[in-house]
Design a protein around this motif. Structure first.
Motif, short mmCIF file in Angstrom:
data_model
loop_
_atom_site.label_atom_id
_atom_site.label_comp_id
_atom_site.label_asym_id
_atom_site.label_seq_id
_atom_site.Cartn_x
_atom_site.Cartn_y
_atom_site.Cartn_z
N ILE A 1 -117.00 43.99 38.84
CA ILE A 1 -117.10 43.90 40.30
C ILE A 1 -115.93 44.66 40.91
N PRO A 2 -116.21 45.60 41.82
CA PRO A 2 -115.12 46.38 42.40
C PRO A 2 -114.39 45.60 43.49
N PRO A 3 -113.13 45.92 43.73
CA PRO A 3 -112.42 45.30 44.86
C PRO A 3 -112.81 45.98 46.17
N HIS A 4 -112.63 45.27 47.26
CA HIS A 4 -112.72 45.92 48.56
C HIS A 4 -111.50 46.80 48.79
N LEU A 5 -110.35 46.31 48.35
CA LEU A 5 -109.08 47.00 48.56
C LEU A 5 -108.42 47.19 47.19
N TYR A 6 -108.22 48.43 46.79
CA TYR A 6 -107.63 48.69 45.47
C TYR A 6 -106.11 48.55 45.52
N GLU A 7 -105.55 47.82 44.56
CA GLU A 7 -104.11 47.73 44.33
C GLU A 7 -103.89 47.60 42.83
N PRO A 8 -102.79 48.14 42.30
CA PRO A 8 -102.51 47.99 40.87
C PRO A 8 -102.26 46.53 40.51
N VAL A 9 -102.61 46.17 39.29
CA VAL A 9 -102.52 44.78 38.84
C VAL A 9 -101.65 44.68 37.60
N PHE A 10 -100.47 44.10 37.75
CA PHE A 10 -99.57 43.78 36.64
C PHE A 10 -99.36 44.94 35.68
N THR A 11 -99.16 46.12 36.21
CA THR A 11 -98.80 47.26 35.38
C THR A 11 -97.32 47.18 35.04
N ARG B 1 -96.27 35.21 30.86
CA ARG B 1 -95.47 36.22 31.54
C ARG B 1 -95.84 36.34 33.02
N VAL B 2 -97.13 36.36 33.30
CA VAL B 2 -97.60 36.52 34.67
C VAL B 2 -97.24 35.30 35.51
N THR B 3 -97.41 34.11 34.95
CA THR B 3 -97.07 32.90 35.69
C THR B 3 -95.60 32.90 36.09
N SER B 4 -94.73 33.22 35.14
CA SER B 4 -93.30 33.26 35.43
C SER B 4 -92.98 34.30 36.50
N TYR B 5 -93.63 35.44 36.42
CA TYR B 5 -93.38 36.51 37.38
C TYR B 5 -93.82 36.09 38.78
N ILE B 6 -94.97 35.47 38.89
CA ILE B 6 -95.47 35.02 40.19
C ILE B 6 -94.54 33.97 40.78
N GLU B 7 -94.13 33.01 39.96
CA GLU B 7 -93.26 31.96 40.48
C GLU B 7 -91.91 32.53 40.93
N PHE C 1 -94.10 45.65 37.22
CA PHE C 1 -93.05 44.75 36.72
C PHE C 1 -91.67 45.39 36.87
N ALA C 2 -91.57 46.67 36.49
CA ALA C 2 -90.26 47.34 36.49
C ALA C 2 -89.67 47.43 37.89
N HIS C 3 -90.52 47.61 38.89
CA HIS C 3 -90.03 47.76 40.27
C HIS C 3 -90.17 46.46 41.06
N ARG C 4 -90.42 45.38 40.33
CA ARG C 4 -90.50 44.04 40.93
C ARG C 4 -91.49 44.04 42.11
N ARG C 5 -92.69 44.56 41.83
CA ARG C 5 -93.74 44.59 42.83
C ARG C 5 -94.92 43.72 42.39
N ASP C 6 -95.63 43.22 43.37
CA ASP C 6 -96.93 42.60 43.16
C ASP C 6 -97.79 43.05 44.33
N SER C 7 -98.30 44.26 44.22
CA SER C 7 -98.95 44.91 45.35
C SER C 7 -100.19 44.18 45.82
#
Length: 435
Positions: free
Chosen positions: A397-407, A187-193, A411-417
């Motif tokens: 390990i924490p991120p330097h910059l927080y963004e949501p991941v594949f929620t 699912r994620v691969t298709s979404y990224i492509e 998907f519903a709003h066609r975002r990849d923050s």
């Protein structure tokens, strides 16, 4: 063996493990010698796992190196097998089902090897006091499996598993996270492509576990879904060679000269061999640097005592390398070797910014231990520490910059923050990052 609750016999070309606790000694894996190279004796287990034994610097010492696992394990000669270890015995699978004996071996295996009870606020002795009275000679296999599940569930440790035969396998990830699986990866691969690459497919390498695409502005996108499974031949050397071929094809001399920024996507990464993470990191630097230090719990009665730390370093590869800015995308489905690779980039010379969410929080190799009656458990017993001595087991390990991941909202709003943030962070143009 220092740490790992293991005694081994080595006679001629035969190697045999014995898994020990204060109340048990069960036969573990056997291996046969397959070769001799550079002062090391090479062995292979029936599972295909390979390792080498080398004479130590002091008398009556040897070191054992598992292929794919950085560092080594120290062995010291003892006069005889511990009491209860029977060379003519088996791994316990042929023993009649004895709920109380199985419970005791299970509890002691964790009590003597697991390093993270205090960090996770778990009183393992209190767990024994609570659950052992619920077990007796008439406890069924299903009931005992339920007891074990209840005992390990609060650990929220994806490297802990109970494989209870026909009653099934149990493990628990950190709350709010998901273990990577094939459906998620697809699912994620298709979404990224479709979304991030504008309908362009990734170019696949290494059995499909690695994908690459050029991005506008002389930037690149590298997706890694695991650090294993690169070759149809399931050996360490075959996988290592397949990874090298993939990196040779991706990080060409021409591309590394032009590349201004690189996105490395580990958000759905099921782990594998830590050494392959170091192998990739060696293509991403022009200077040696500290990756992490590894140590194992080494006292059955004292969880604060460990083997000596073994520092691991990233050494620049003798191949085209990229040393410019990197954005590393991580999330709760970044597991195990995906996390040790992330940790191996923390001290990387040059810029490596982490974007997304905390990784899963499981770094250690796992001890695969037998229980009487044929069940098996996996128990982590190692720490991976930063130069300052920090461990990220449990928290990730924490991120330097927080963004949501594949929620689902993403998907519903066609975002990849996280991906979009990476493109904003990475330069487009400027001095190239070739090394």
């Amino acid at each position: 063996m220092d740490g790992y609750g293991t005694v081994v016999t080595v006679r001629g070309g035969a190697y045999q493990e014995y898994q020990t606790t204060a109340v048990s000694c069960l036969k573990g894996d056997a291996a046969r010698r397959t070769g001799h190279s550079g002062g090391a004796y090479e062995y292979a287990k029936e599972s295909g796992r390979t390792f080498s034994l080398r004479q130590g610097a002091r008398p009556h010492r040897m070191s054992l190196h598992v292929d794919g696992s950085p560092g080594g394990r120290e062995l010291r000669r003892v006069g005889e097998l511990p009491a209860g270890c029977d060379p003519d015995g088996d791994d316990g699978s042929d023993e009649p089902f004895d709920p109380l004996r199985t419970f005791d071996v299970f509890w002691h295996t964790f009590a003597e090897n697991y390093p993270f009870f205090a960090a996770k606020g778990i009183d393992w002795k209190a767990a024994r006091d609570t659950y052992r009275p619920r077990v007796d000679a008439d406890t069924s296999r299903d009931e005992l499996a339920g007891v074990f599940r209840d005992m390990v569930r609060p650990l929220h440790d994806a490297h802990v598993s109970v494989e209870a035969g026909a009653t099934g396998r149990f493990f628990a990830v950190r709350p709010g996270t998901t273990m990577p699986n094939e459906a998620m990866d697809t699912r994620v691969t298709s979404y990224i492509e479709e979304r991030d690459l504008g309908g362009r497919p990734l170019t696949r390498y290494a059995g499909g576990r690695i994908g690459y695409a050029d991005l506008p502005g002389d930037r690149g996108y590298l997706r890694i879904s695991g650090f294993l499974g690169y070759s149809e031949t399931p050996t360490y050397e075959a996988n290592k060679a397949a990874l090298d071929r993939a990196l040779d094809a991706i990080l060409t001399a021409e591309r590394t000269r032009k590349l201004r920024g690189l996105v490395i996507d580990l958000r759905v990464n099921g782990g594998g061999a830590d050494s392959f993470g170091l192998q990739l990191a060696s293509r991403l630097t022009d200077r040696p640097y500290f990756a992490y230090a590894k140590r194992a719990r080494n006292d059955p009665s004292d969880p604060t005592r460990f083997t000596a730390s073994q520092p691991q370093y990233v050494t620049p590869a003798r191949a085209p390398r990229y040393g410019g800015p990197i954005a590393v995308l991580t999330g709760g489905s970044t597991i195990s070797a995906g996390e040790t690779f992330t940790q191996a980039l923390m001290d990387r010379p040059g810029r490596a910014v982490r974007i997304g969410e905390h990784t899963q929080g499981v770094f250690s190799d796992t001890m695969e231990r037998a229980l009487p009656g044929g069940w098996r458990i996996n128990v982590p017993n190692e720490e991976f520490r930063t130069r300052a001595g920090q461990s990220f087991d449990g928290s990730g390990i924490p991120p330097h910059l927080y963004e949501p991941v594949f929620t689902e909202e993403e998907f519903a709003h066609r975002r990849d923050s996280a991906f979009d943030r990476a493109l904003r962070v990475l330069p487009s143009g400027g001095a190239p990052g070739a090394a």
